[in-house]
Design a protein around this motif. Sequence first.
Motif, short mmCIF file in Angstrom:
data_model
loop_
_atom_site.label_atom_id
_atom_site.label_comp_id
_atom_site.label_asym_id
_atom_site.label_seq_id
_atom_site.Cartn_x
_atom_site.Cartn_y
_atom_site.Cartn_z
N GLU A 1 35.45 47.66 44.23
CA GLU A 1 35.82 49.29 44.29
C GLU A 1 37.08 49.20 43.46
N LEU A 2 36.92 49.68 42.24
CA LEU A 2 38.17 49.85 41.46
C LEU A 2 38.81 51.15 41.41
N PRO A 3 39.95 51.19 40.99
CA PRO A 3 40.63 52.49 41.04
C PRO A 3 40.23 53.42 39.95
N GLU A 4 40.54 54.60 39.86
CA GLU A 4 40.31 55.71 39.14
C GLU A 4 41.05 55.06 37.40
N GLY A 5 40.06 55.20 36.43
CA GLY A 5 40.85 54.68 35.40
C GLY A 5 40.34 53.16 34.96
N VAL B 1 40.47 42.87 43.78
CA VAL B 1 38.93 42.30 43.39
C VAL B 1 38.51 41.32 44.05
N ARG B 2 37.33 41.11 44.33
CA ARG B 2 36.89 39.85 44.98
C ARG B 2 36.12 38.86 44.18
N VAL B 3 36.77 37.69 44.15
CA VAL B 3 36.33 36.55 42.97
C VAL B 3 35.26 35.68 43.63
N LEU B 4 34.05 35.67 43.00
CA LEU B 4 32.88 35.07 43.47
C LEU B 4 33.24 33.47 43.81
N GLY B 5 32.73 33.10 45.05
CA GLY B 5 32.86 31.65 45.65
C GLY B 5 34.18 31.43 46.24
N ALA B 6 35.14 32.23 46.36
CA ALA B 6 36.63 32.09 47.13
C ALA B 6 37.16 30.71 46.50
N PRO B 7 37.37 30.55 45.28
CA PRO B 7 38.07 29.44 44.64
C PRO B 7 39.55 29.36 45.01
N SER B 8 39.91 27.90 44.99
CA SER B 8 41.66 27.75 45.44
C SER B 8 42.43 28.14 44.39
N GLU B 9 42.01 28.59 43.19
CA GLU B 9 42.93 29.10 42.31
C GLU B 9 42.03 30.02 41.09
N VAL B 10 42.75 30.79 40.51
CA VAL B 10 41.89 31.64 39.36
C VAL B 10 42.99 31.93 38.68
N VAL B 11 42.55 32.04 37.28
CA VAL B 11 43.76 32.36 36.00
C VAL B 11 43.44 33.95 35.71
N ARG C 1 30.97 40.26 33.57
CA ARG C 1 31.17 39.51 34.84
C ARG C 1 32.54 39.12 35.28
N GLN C 2 33.64 39.18 34.35
CA GLN C 2 34.65 38.61 34.62
C GLN C 2 35.75 39.24 34.21
N ALA C 3 35.61 40.57 33.71
CA ALA C 3 36.69 41.39 33.19
C ALA C 3 36.63 42.81 33.65
N VAL C 4 37.63 43.44 33.82
CA VAL C 4 37.68 44.68 34.14
C VAL C 4 38.89 45.49 33.08
N LEU C 5 38.76 46.70 32.64
CA LEU C 5 39.36 47.36 31.47
C LEU C 5 39.99 48.41 32.28
N CYS C 6 41.27 48.79 32.11
CA CYS C 6 42.11 49.70 32.72
C CYS C 6 43.15 50.73 31.88
N ARG C 7 42.94 52.00 31.74
CA ARG C 7 43.74 52.67 31.18
C ARG C 7 45.11 52.70 31.75
N THR C 8 46.06 53.08 30.94
CA THR C 8 47.38 52.96 31.25
C THR C 8 47.80 54.41 31.30
N GLY C 9 47.34 55.42 30.79
CA GLY C 9 47.82 56.64 30.76
C GLY C 9 48.96 56.66 29.64
N ALA C 10 49.68 57.84 29.66
CA ALA C 10 50.72 57.93 28.58
C ALA C 10 51.78 57.11 28.89
N LEU C 11 52.54 56.49 27.69
CA LEU C 11 53.68 55.69 27.96
C LEU C 11 54.82 56.06 27.03
N LEU D 1 33.71 37.79 38.95
CA LEU D 1 33.81 38.55 40.02
C LEU D 1 32.59 38.88 40.77
N THR D 2 32.88 39.31 42.18
CA THR D 2 31.52 39.50 42.90
C THR D 2 30.84 40.84 42.34
N ASP D 3 29.44 41.16 42.51
CA ASP D 3 28.87 42.42 41.93
C ASP D 3 29.52 43.44 42.41
#
Length: 146
Positions: A69-73, A102-112, A79-89, A64-66
């Motif tokens: 702007e991620l949502p609260e939680g 999110v913005r991926v570095l280099g604008a690739p044609s595909e991402v997994v 460099r390649q991961a984000v952790l998110c809280r789910t809240g109560a389930l 991901l680019t450096d």
Amino acid sequence: MAGLVVGVAVPAADAVEAGPEADLAYHGFAVMSAGLVDLAFTPRNHGPAAVSDATVRLRWSQPLTDRQELPEGCARSGRQAVLCRTGALPAEGAGERIGLRVRVLGAPSEVVVELETVWGGGAVDRHRGNDRQRVLVLDTGDPYHF
């Protein structure tokens, strides 16, 4: 020392995974255009126990680019991961929808992007297959559902 027996106590399989049982899953979609990925998903708990909170890791195949702007939680985790809280389930219920861009570095044609529960609030999930998703997202502007 004939007849000496040395024993080792081995806990039963269920004793190792003690705690309430829950079955977490994630369903949503991802769209990519010019390296910008919009991802939205809803965590779901198929029960039988409620979960007070859980954490899902979103890992991209490209860095991901450096600046993000991620949502609260949600927070970066390398460099390649984000952790998110789910809240109560609630048992047999859905949580709040989680959406991020999110913005991926280099604008690739595909991402997994891979989604996986990394913490289930102390609950045991014996059905791990549905809380792990792997989604191929092409740079077409089309939504890819999971």
